[in-house]
Design an enzyme around this catalytic site. Structure first.
Site, PDB file in Angstrom:
ATOM      1  N   GLU A 160       0.817  -1.212   0.000  1.00  0.00           N
ATOM      2  CA  GLU A 160       0.000   0.000   0.000  1.00  0.00           C
ATOM      3  C   GLU A 160       0.852   1.263   0.000  1.00  0.00           C
ATOM      4  O   GLU A 160       0.513   2.268  -0.644  1.00  0.00           O
ATOM      5  CB  GLU A 160      -0.951   0.015   1.196  1.00  0.00           C
TER       6      GLU A 160
ATOM      7  N   HIS B 240     -12.081  -4.872   8.618  1.00  0.00           N
ATOM      8  CA  HIS B 240     -12.663  -4.729   7.279  1.00  0.00           C
ATOM      9  C   HIS B 240     -13.919  -3.867   7.322  1.00  0.00           C
ATOM     10  O   HIS B 240     -14.828  -4.055   6.530  1.00  0.00           O
ATOM     11  CB  HIS B 240     -13.010  -6.106   6.682  1.00  0.00           C
TER      12      HIS B 240
HETATM   13  C1  LIG Z   1      -1.693  -4.985   4.122  1.00  0.00           C
HETATM   14  C2  LIG Z   1      -2.801  -5.764   3.491  1.00  0.00           C
HETATM   15  N1  LIG Z   1      -3.256  -5.428   2.280  1.00  0.00           N
HETATM   16  C3  LIG Z   1      -4.264  -6.112   1.709  1.00  0.00           C
HETATM   17  C4  LIG Z   1      -4.853  -7.161   2.346  1.00  0.00           C
HETATM   18  C5  LIG Z   1      -6.033  -7.912   1.709  1.00  0.00           C
HETATM   19  N2  LIG Z   1      -5.662  -9.324   1.469  1.00  0.00           N
HETATM   20  C6  LIG Z   1      -6.024 -10.299   2.309  1.00  0.00           C
HETATM   21  S1  LIG Z   1      -5.396 -11.812   1.851  1.00  0.00           S
HETATM   22  C7  LIG Z   1      -4.693 -11.133   0.463  1.00  0.00           C
HETATM   23  C8  LIG Z   1      -3.885 -11.995  -0.463  1.00  0.00           C
HETATM   24  C9  LIG Z   1      -2.759 -12.625   0.302  1.00  0.00           C
HETATM   25  O1  LIG Z   1      -1.941 -13.371  -0.548  1.00  0.00           O
HETATM   26  P1  LIG Z   1      -0.774 -14.228   0.034  1.00  0.00           P
HETATM   27  O2  LIG Z   1       0.044 -13.396   0.983  1.00  0.00           O
HETATM   28  O3  LIG Z   1      -0.046 -14.850  -1.099  1.00  0.00           O
HETATM   29  O4  LIG Z   1      -1.470 -15.331   0.934  1.00  0.00           O
HETATM   30  P2  LIG Z   1      -2.497 -16.461   0.455  1.00  0.00           P
HETATM   31  O5  LIG Z   1      -3.851 -15.865   0.513  1.00  0.00           O
HETATM   32  O6  LIG Z   1      -2.100 -16.879  -0.908  1.00  0.00           O
HETATM   33  O7  LIG Z   1      -2.343 -17.553   1.448  1.00  0.00           O
HETATM   34  C10 LIG Z   1      -4.932  -9.762   0.394  1.00  0.00           C
HETATM   35  C11 LIG Z   1      -4.433  -8.867  -0.674  1.00  0.00           C
HETATM   36  C12 LIG Z   1      -4.367  -7.466   3.630  1.00  0.00           C
HETATM   37  N3  LIG Z   1      -4.903  -8.453   4.362  1.00  0.00           N
HETATM   38  N4  LIG Z   1      -3.349  -6.764   4.181  1.00  0.00           N
END
Ligand SMILES: Cc1ncc(C[n+]2csc(CCOP(=O)(O)OP(=O)(O)O)c2C)c(N)n1
Ligand SMILES: Cc1ncc(C[n+]2csc(CCOP(=O)(O)OP(=O)(O)O)c2C)c(N)n1
Ligand SMILES: [Mg+2]
Ligand SMILES: [Mg+2]
Lengths: 346, 321, 321, 346
Positions: B58, B125
């Site tokens: 971000e 959220h």
């Molecule tokens: C700082 C932040 N930005 C955005 C999000 C929204 N978000 C939740 S899970 C996710 C994807 C996460 O991907 P990854 O780290 O690869 O984990 P996975 O879901 O694949 O296990 C996002 C963008 C968040 N939780 N925290």
């Protein structure tokens, strides 16, 4: 890559390797069983909010938890159902958080994957990715200051989570403080819909280790025994004072980002590749092949676990829902400093 | 045809992209996937190379937008949830907010914050951050409450020469429908008299406007005529419109979904108390969420934020005073 | 003996470290160097292994403090300037602020924010963030205005079971001296009647308290008796003390150094307008900084924030109304 | 490490190597001369706020700027006086920012090192370390979207600044976008008083490059010709489309963090080591040795520069100070959206 030795790891834990594998396997199976029920509950509209599953990641997650000891710290993320169960979470408490029972650890105030029990070293995640890493560091610093040695802190982060500033600051902090942190990067090839090509440009995420001055290991996250070996070794190295251990596991998320997501964007080639193997099936085959279990036992376990989950559901569904009018709306432990804000009562 | 608040946001972005080649969209999953809420659905297909996925960064997302903006572009940044803008906070308030005043160079960026509570969203959220951003100089902060405003204010935000914090309310995404997109619109900075009345003014914004309307309807059944003012933008805040309404009714209830210390409701009441004291026939009243994190359980949540029931109760008290 | 505001902060930390082995200090350059402002001078020597340097990682600094706190410690985090807490914002407001309510586990951390303007400090070393933090549930936000309060409130902050945002004012660091450290103190949450009066109340906090006192002195020469209330803590905010003073004087001027949209002055005026409307003989007045980044040049700066001159002018207007 | 070639670099720039070295050297000398005057002004109480110098870092900083071309972007940090001058900054504008002249680029609104001219690609830093990296990325993205190719963006960060989340997110973003970013990490052994041992745990900061998937180079920051070679090569590689270039330069800060700081904490061993060499002296000796200049010319240049700075000071000191009552207190470009806030006028 650091040498691992099956025998050494097993010996250290004072249990036979077979026992350890079976124990972790049972956590995997329980996680899968639980999550399948969760999906049904979600489809049946019983859960408010999202459901995020760890399908395909149970081996890795369970192996991590089963590499920990009493007194260790574990900060799981959204796909760590296997690890949560392996770390001793009661399925009822997990359900309570999803279903919003006030008897659950988060008392209906927080939900789904945001659950834990800090007193037991089981830290409840907050949503902002990366933000649990320094918190684990803090617990480890506290222990060290109090002269408690030999505690390890373990946490996971996704491929997407490695792009956060929090990941960087947290891992660097652990490295500078030489903390016994085991940081497992779970490269499941996607962050929600975003492929790794939009997330990082290094050849392998384990290439980050050297830049932090920490040990790094790569790992096939679909293979339970490999997970137990590598994570067992990493936790022991951390415990012995060799500082943070970065472990990068590769696998594929075998579900949507959440149960609302059909994951249509997942590359079929990845699904067909070794990354796309289902770790539970792989583990079952291995157990059968080695003669450490048999089809009848596996089926019996699965059935027992289903019953366990179903009875937990029956229990939790009968629990009261929270009463907003009896809720204690005070965000401070210092109650005398809470203001009434009577204006918001209407 | 019928169009939702969420679709209006998509359409506004489609229009901005189509009308101005300087516009682009950058954010997590906004590309082929079309965004976590589908607010950018198909846009990557329609505007290849101008709508693409960012890493989960971000801070860098906003920083990059500032760089592009001062070099002549008009970026739209989608935060996946308003709550996650806390990790891009520094770039928003200190880099984007201060840039024009420090340098004289314009920094036209629009940051979309899916804001506010919905059942089951929980502490991380559900947040309302409009009051936090409005505190900082150099930012415009808008809070559309209708489908039409979601559309026209987003189009206008992208056209403005300043950083705009676009607080779109998630609760309204699917709940709110309009027949068509507007061809005319009030400009940013003007509040709307959503409902005329006589006995009391309810000033509100975002999702709470609809609770205010429901309150006015309930109280109409009890013989009261309640005026509803929708602020639309909280910085600037249309003091004149608020004052004009209070001048008509003499009574002010200001309701917001945000936490109770400070924020929009305090700013509104302070303006009226300092600049329109004599217009008030009774002490003004504010209504906010409770001073705890936003709870996960829908039963807790529905009591945590103001609703038309608590608003009606507060209004009755005020009407009787 | 004479002790400065800054020395009082050092002494409070020395006492906290000496009295409680759970206390430690972590921040940039706080170790052997003793901190950018020397607020931790010699403490690393006196308390080896309990006062040490962090990397330039505000987010991880606060996150680490949370982890240590929930495991039984009582960390003090020094931000080099309040302005840099924006990069640790998420951990402060979402992790520390929400932890107790979510889990029932206490999170006793003290975050020291060297706050406010001094000549030549410019846009990024002058900010007031108390109003931003006060918005969030689960945080205590204090703003000591005297040497004695700097000492006793810091000692009390470290002892509290909650996260405390300790807004120490840099302008007071060397400007303010006391004869000795206090042995008794008002608790956090109580405002102080700094000066009794009759004709008007000036409510203020931090460095502005001294402008308020100077204003009262000036106006005394003109025959007016001005009451000065020092809020001391802005969350909780001592509504009773403010109300009691307004009840005596009927007139309220609320002055803060922060930006004009929202913040402490709006919260104070809103409380008085909503809960003490009848006490007011005239519309309340607020006085804040201008709505731009804090300027570098001392000549611009001295006009950007309120001073005893602008305060006296505002007070005269109010007294005449 | 990427191969560098003196001849190639010089050729690319279409100037003789000697000319380039001399040009960069003159920027170094001007920077030193200017900063010495700044110190006098500071000691004389003529400057409100801090003075932050780049003593010992002139070679590196000037070499970076002299590796850039028209249309390139430069985002300097606090110790980049050499680079600012090399990038074409008028000493008068630098002084105006320190002395708070409303005729300066920051119009007395921002001060000392917070100056620039965005229209010229010279970005004014904000204080929060790391935060300029994504801004440079953004300019480069904008150029690419408009079809402008061959622009490079250069910025610097300290050893301390590498610990920020912003550094990580910014460099990773540049890597994912494959932007022509030249990121120079200036390891001057301290972040204010904090030694590198409290800042990172990797053996060498250049070890971070592989973890981002970008080219990495190490560099002796006290040697002007080496700086020109390596940075010349890095900028050209970036320009040719090879993505971000991480260059880690080692040297020692030969001054306090700011002029208020006596830097008593600097390790004498470091001062005595090759890192502690004064790059200006090293460069002068090299020029004399090669016969590219002589003592008389050097002294004449120095004298000319002193006069230039002194006349600039004389000019700027006669400029008006800002008039707060005629100041335009509007933080928005959209003037119609600025509110009067008449209550704050008093
Ligand atoms: C700082 C932040 N930005 C955005 C999000 C929204 N978000 C939740 S899970 C996710 C994807 C996460 O991907 P990854 O780290 O690869 O984990 P996975 O879901 O694949 O296990 C996002 C963008 C968040 N939780 N925290
Ligand atoms: C995010 C952030 N935290 C703290 C500071 C305060 N600060 C200014 S310079 C500095 C030290 C920087 O050290 P380094 O990055 O090594 O650069 P150097 O001063 O050595 O050139 C610090 C801590 C800051 N500017 N930004
Ligand atoms: Mg992933
Ligand atoms: Mg340094």
């Amino acid at each position: 890559m650091v040498e691992t030795a099956e025998s050494r790891t097993a010996e250290m834990q004072g249990r036979s390797w077979k026992d350890r594998v079976l124990q972790a396997f049972r956590s995997m199976m329980m996680a899968r069983t639980f999550e399948e029920k969760l999906t049904s509950l979600y489809r049946g509209g019983k859960i408010q909010g999202g459901v995020y599953l760890g399908r395909g990641q149970e081996a890795l997650s369970a192996a991590l938890a089963h590499s920990l000891r009493d007194g260790d710290v574990f900060a799981p993320l959204i796909r760590d159902t296997g690890g949560r169960i392996g770390f001793g979470e009661d399925v009822k408490d997990a359900l309570r958080t999803y279903l919003g029972s006030p008897l659950g650890p988060m008392r209906a105030r927080d939900g789904n994957v945001h659950r834990g029990n800090p007193k037991r070293g089981y830290l409840p995640m907050m949503s902002h990715l990366g933000s649990m890493i320094p918190v684990v560091n803090g617990v480890l610093v506290a222990r060290r200051m109090r002269g408690i040695n030999g505690t390890v802190g373990a946490t996971t982060i996704g491929d997407g989570g490695t792009s956060t500033g929090a990941f960087h600051e947290g891992l660097n902090q652990a490295a500078v403080e030489k903390l016994p942190l085991v940081l497992v990067v779970v490269n499941n090839q996607y962050a929600y819909s975003t492929p790794t090509s939009r997330q990082f440009a290094c050849a392998d995420l384990v290439d980050k280790a050297v830049g932090y001055g920490v040990d790094g290991r790569s790992l096939d996250g679909t293979n339970l025994e490999k997970c137990l070996e590598v994570l067992g070794d990493a936790t022991e190295r951390a415990r012995e004072g060799h500082g943070p251990q970065l472990v990068v596991a590769s696998l594929l998320r075998l579900c949507g980002h959440g149960e609302h997501d059909d994951a249509h964007y997942v590359d079929p080639q990845l699904k067909a590749s070794p990354l796309g193997r289902d770790c539970l099936e792989v583990a079952e085959s291995a157990l059968l092949e080695k003669g450490w279990s048999d089809a009848v036992s596996l089926e019996r376990w699965r059935e027992e676990m289903r019953e366990h989950v179903e009875s937990a559901i029956a229990t939790v569904q009968r629990e009261p829902s929270p009463d907003p009018y009896r809720e204690d709306w005070t965000a401070l432990a210092s109650r005398h400093l809470c203001e009434p804000y009577s204006e918001s009562e209407g | 045809m019928s169009i939702t608040y969420l679709e209006a946001i998509r359409e506004a972005q489609a229009k901005a992209l189509a009308d101005d080649s300087r516009v682009f969209i950058y954010g997590q999953d906004v590309g082929p996937f079309g965004g976590a809420f589908k607010a950018t659905k198909n846009l990557a297909k329609e505007f290849p190379e101008r709508v693409w996925d960012s890493p989960i960064s971000e801070d860098a997302m906003v920083g990059m937008a500032v760089g592009a903006a001062i070099d002549g572009m008009r970026p739209i940044i989608e935060m996946q949830f308003a709550d996650f803008s806390t990790v891009g906070f520094n770039q928003i308030v200190n880099q984007a907010g201060a840039f024009y005043w420090r340098t004289g160079v314009r920094c036209p960026i629009t940051i979309r914050l899916p804001s506010g509570g919905t059942p089951g969203s929980g502490p991380f959220h559900s947040q309302c951050m409009e009051g936090v951003y409005a505190y900082y100089p150099g930012l415009v902060v808008v809070t559309p409450a209708t489908v039409e405003d979601a559309y026209s204010m987003l189009v206008e935000s992208v056209a403005l020469d300043d950083p705009v914090i676009f607080c779109e309310h998630k609760y309204l995404y699917y709940h709110l429908k309009a027949d068509a997109l507007p061809s005319e619109a009030l400009p940013i900075g003007k509040a709307r008299l959503t409902r005329a009345g006589r006995d009391m003014t309810i000033v509100s914004y975002g999702a709470m406007v609809h609770e205010a309307i429901a309150t006015a309807e309930t109280l109409q059944g009890e013989g009261w005529e309640i005026e509803v003012v929708d602020l639309r933008s909280v910085k600037p805040l249309d003091t004149d419109a608020v004052m004009a309404s209070v001048a008509r009714t003499g009574k002010l209830l200001c309701a917001g979904e945000a936490w109770p210390w400070g924020g929009v409701t305090a700013e509104v009441i302070t303006r009226v108390a300092t600049e329109g004291f004599a217009l008030l026939d009774a002490p003004p009243v504010r209504l906010n969420a409770k001073d705890t994190p936003v709870p996960y359980h829908p039963k807790l949540w529905s009591v945590h934020r103001p609703t038309s029931e608590t608003m009606a109760a507060a209004a009755r008290n005020l009407l009787r005073s």
